[in-house]
Design an enzyme around this catalytic site. Structure first.
Site, PDB file in Angstrom:
ATOM      1  N   ARG A  25      45.699  34.308  69.473  1.00  0.00           N
ATOM      2  CA  ARG A  25      46.667  33.399  68.630  1.00  0.00           C
ATOM      3  C   ARG A  25      46.594  33.773  67.248  1.00  0.00           C
ATOM      4  O   ARG A  25      47.614  33.588  66.473  1.00  0.00           O
ATOM      5  CB  ARG A  25      46.500  31.858  69.008  1.00  0.00           C
ATOM      6  CG  ARG A  25      46.567  31.360  70.149  1.00  0.00           C
ATOM      7  CD  ARG A  25      46.278  29.964  70.387  1.00  0.00           C
ATOM      8  NE  ARG A  25      44.718  29.973  69.991  1.00  0.00           N
ATOM      9  CZ  ARG A  25      44.051  28.980  69.680  1.00  0.00           C
ATOM     10  NH1 ARG A  25      44.628  27.685  69.563  1.00  0.00           N
ATOM     11  NH2 ARG A  25      42.724  29.005  69.441  1.00  0.00           N
ATOM     12  N   GLN A  49      40.828  24.589  38.350  1.00  0.00           N
ATOM     13  CA  GLN A  49      42.318  25.299  38.538  1.00  0.00           C
ATOM     14  C   GLN A  49      42.115  26.568  39.419  1.00  0.00           C
ATOM     15  O   GLN A  49      41.135  27.112  39.747  1.00  0.00           O
ATOM     16  CB  GLN A  49      42.403  25.895  37.141  1.00  0.00           C
ATOM     17  CG  GLN A  49      43.723  26.644  36.700  1.00  0.00           C
ATOM     18  CD  GLN A  49      43.799  27.123  35.227  1.00  0.00           C
ATOM     19  OE1 GLN A  49      43.391  26.458  34.424  1.00  0.00           O
ATOM     20  NE2 GLN A  49      44.206  28.286  35.002  1.00  0.00           N
ATOM     21  N   ASP A  50      43.223  26.622  40.221  1.00  0.00           N
ATOM     22  CA  ASP A  50      43.574  27.753  41.200  1.00  0.00           C
ATOM     23  C   ASP A  50      44.543  28.535  40.353  1.00  0.00           C
ATOM     24  O   ASP A  50      45.866  28.103  40.061  1.00  0.00           O
ATOM     25  CB  ASP A  50      44.044  27.188  42.638  1.00  0.00           C
ATOM     26  CG  ASP A  50      43.012  26.620  43.301  1.00  0.00           C
ATOM     27  OD1 ASP A  50      41.716  26.726  42.855  1.00  0.00           O
ATOM     28  OD2 ASP A  50      43.139  26.074  44.424  1.00  0.00           O
ATOM     29  N   ARG A  61      43.597  45.182  36.175  1.00  0.00           N
ATOM     30  CA  ARG A  61      43.731  43.980  35.619  1.00  0.00           C
ATOM     31  C   ARG A  61      42.293  43.670  35.020  1.00  0.00           C
ATOM     32  O   ARG A  61      41.296  43.677  35.645  1.00  0.00           O
ATOM     33  CB  ARG A  61      44.259  42.732  36.187  1.00  0.00           C
ATOM     34  CG  ARG A  61      45.775  42.696  36.617  1.00  0.00           C
ATOM     35  CD  ARG A  61      46.296  41.646  37.085  1.00  0.00           C
ATOM     36  NE  ARG A  61      47.638  41.683  37.898  1.00  0.00           N
ATOM     37  CZ  ARG A  61      48.683  41.445  37.136  1.00  0.00           C
ATOM     38  NH1 ARG A  61      48.646  41.001  35.655  1.00  0.00           N
ATOM     39  NH2 ARG A  61      49.856  41.753  37.644  1.00  0.00           N
ATOM     40  N   HIS A  64      38.658  40.597  31.701  1.00  0.00           N
ATOM     41  CA  HIS A  64      38.887  39.417  31.099  1.00  0.00           C
ATOM     42  C   HIS A  64      37.842  38.338  31.075  1.00  0.00           C
ATOM     43  O   HIS A  64      36.802  38.366  32.073  1.00  0.00           O
ATOM     44  CB  HIS A  64      40.059  38.660  31.623  1.00  0.00           C
ATOM     45  CG  HIS A  64      41.248  39.574  31.674  1.00  0.00           C
ATOM     46  ND1 HIS A  64      42.152  39.538  32.517  1.00  0.00           N
ATOM     47  CD2 HIS A  64      41.693  40.599  30.693  1.00  0.00           C
ATOM     48  CE1 HIS A  64      43.120  40.506  32.074  1.00  0.00           C
ATOM     49  NE2 HIS A  64      42.747  40.894  31.315  1.00  0.00           N
ATOM     50  N   LYS A  73      34.500  32.117  38.451  1.00  0.00           N
ATOM     51  CA  LYS A  73      35.590  32.504  39.240  1.00  0.00           C
ATOM     52  C   LYS A  73      35.224  32.538  40.792  1.00  0.00           C
ATOM     53  O   LYS A  73      34.283  33.494  40.829  1.00  0.00           O
ATOM     54  CB  LYS A  73      36.308  33.686  38.662  1.00  0.00           C
ATOM     55  CG  LYS A  73      36.966  33.669  37.437  1.00  0.00           C
ATOM     56  CD  LYS A  73      37.708  34.612  36.923  1.00  0.00           C
ATOM     57  CE  LYS A  73      38.053  34.416  35.235  1.00  0.00           C
ATOM     58  NZ  LYS A  73      39.102  35.557  34.860  1.00  0.00           N
ATOM     59  N   HIS A 120      35.446  39.930  34.149  1.00  0.00           N
ATOM     60  CA  HIS A 120      36.037  40.183  35.289  1.00  0.00           C
ATOM     61  C   HIS A 120      37.559  40.953  35.387  1.00  0.00           C
ATOM     62  O   HIS A 120      38.157  40.870  34.308  1.00  0.00           O
ATOM     63  CB  HIS A 120      36.351  38.983  36.267  1.00  0.00           C
ATOM     64  CG  HIS A 120      37.001  38.814  37.481  1.00  0.00           C
ATOM     65  ND1 HIS A 120      38.432  38.845  37.480  1.00  0.00           N
ATOM     66  CD2 HIS A 120      36.612  39.428  38.563  1.00  0.00           C
ATOM     67  CE1 HIS A 120      38.684  38.857  38.963  1.00  0.00           C
ATOM     68  NE2 HIS A 120      37.808  39.325  39.598  1.00  0.00           N
ATOM     69  N   TYR A 133      42.413  32.862  42.908  1.00  0.00           N
ATOM     70  CA  TYR A 133      40.909  32.611  42.430  1.00  0.00           C
ATOM     71  C   TYR A 133      40.836  31.204  42.012  1.00  0.00           C
ATOM     72  O   TYR A 133      41.914  30.663  41.317  1.00  0.00           O
ATOM     73  CB  TYR A 133      40.343  33.436  41.343  1.00  0.00           C
ATOM     74  CG  TYR A 133      41.320  33.893  40.014  1.00  0.00           C
ATOM     75  CD1 TYR A 133      40.932  33.125  38.913  1.00  0.00           C
ATOM     76  CD2 TYR A 133      42.551  34.477  40.151  1.00  0.00           C
ATOM     77  CE1 TYR A 133      41.599  33.459  37.908  1.00  0.00           C
ATOM     78  CE2 TYR A 133      43.326  34.841  39.078  1.00  0.00           C
ATOM     79  CZ  TYR A 133      42.823  34.310  37.821  1.00  0.00           C
ATOM     80  OH  TYR A 133      43.422  34.520  36.769  1.00  0.00           O
ATOM     81  N   ASP A 170      44.998  44.981  27.810  1.00  0.00           N
ATOM     82  CA  ASP A 170      43.811  45.322  28.556  1.00  0.00           C
ATOM     83  C   ASP A 170      43.778  46.682  28.211  1.00  0.00           C
ATOM     84  O   ASP A 170      42.325  47.106  27.791  1.00  0.00           O
ATOM     85  CB  ASP A 170      43.935  45.395  30.065  1.00  0.00           C
ATOM     86  CG  ASP A 170      44.240  43.965  30.402  1.00  0.00           C
ATOM     87  OD1 ASP A 170      43.873  42.900  29.905  1.00  0.00           O
ATOM     88  OD2 ASP A 170      44.669  44.050  31.829  1.00  0.00           O
TER      89      ASP A 170
END
Length: 183
Positions: A25, A49-50, A61, A64, A73, A120, A133, A170
């Site tokens: 399934r 926070q999500d 990316r 940071h 994170k 990260h 995240y 970046d």
């Protein structure tokens, strides 16, 4: 226990592999359990926070971090694949300036825990990727900093397939030698 914790080259950065229940399934797995996370990954971490992002192949990316209100994170990929990286920016750490990286994908269902005090970033290796995240603190744009993704002092072995697509902020990241770091 419904997870396996895998150590990385940075002791505090951990890969989390869930136990997946699969049959004809489909599949089911517990993607987060506060009690288990507290016991075997990071005691005391509380998420506030999500975030959810989508990126195309070749997008890079990061790297940071927030110099004030540092964020832990818990990251995972729900579609596609990324090469995920954490860099230790704690000046008094024995692993200061070192990095750990891992492939995270919808197929392997692995997550990475990046504690506060680390930069990260990620690079998308599939046609596209959806990245989720959780963070332990809110986003404060005035405290956000960027470490240059290709700083030779870091020596990150990105699995690049041509020149990456990078945001202007970046591309303007600082070298480790010039970056604001944690005490």
């Amino acid at each position: 226990m419904n997870i396996k914790v895998i150590e990385t080259s940075l002791p505090e950065v951990r890969l989390i592999e869930p136990k997946v229940f699969e049959d004809a399934r489909g599949f089911f797995f517990e993607s987060y359990n506060a009690r288990t996370f507290e016991q075997v990954v990071a005691a005391g971490a509380q998420f506030v926070q999500d975030n959810h992002s989508h990126s195309f192949k070749g997008v890079l990316r990061g790297l940071h971090y927030q110099i004030e209100h540092p964020q832990g994170k818990l990251v995972r990929v729900v579609s596609g694949e990324v090469f995920d990286v954490a860099v230790d920016l704690r000046r008094n750490s024995p692993t200061f300036g070192k990095w750990a990286g891992a492939l995270l994908s919808a197929d392997n269902k692995r997550q990475m825990w990046i504690p506060p005090g680390f930069a990260h970033g990620f690079y998308v290796t599939s046609d596209g990727a959806e990245f989720l995240y959780k963070t332990t603190d809110y986003w404060f744009p005035e405290h956000e900093r960027t470490l240059l993704w290709n700083d030779p002092a870091l020596g990150i072995e990105w699995p690049l397939d041509g020149a990456p697509q990078i945001a202007a902020k970046d591309e303007a990241g600082r070298l480790l030698a010039d970056a604001e770091v944690y005490a």
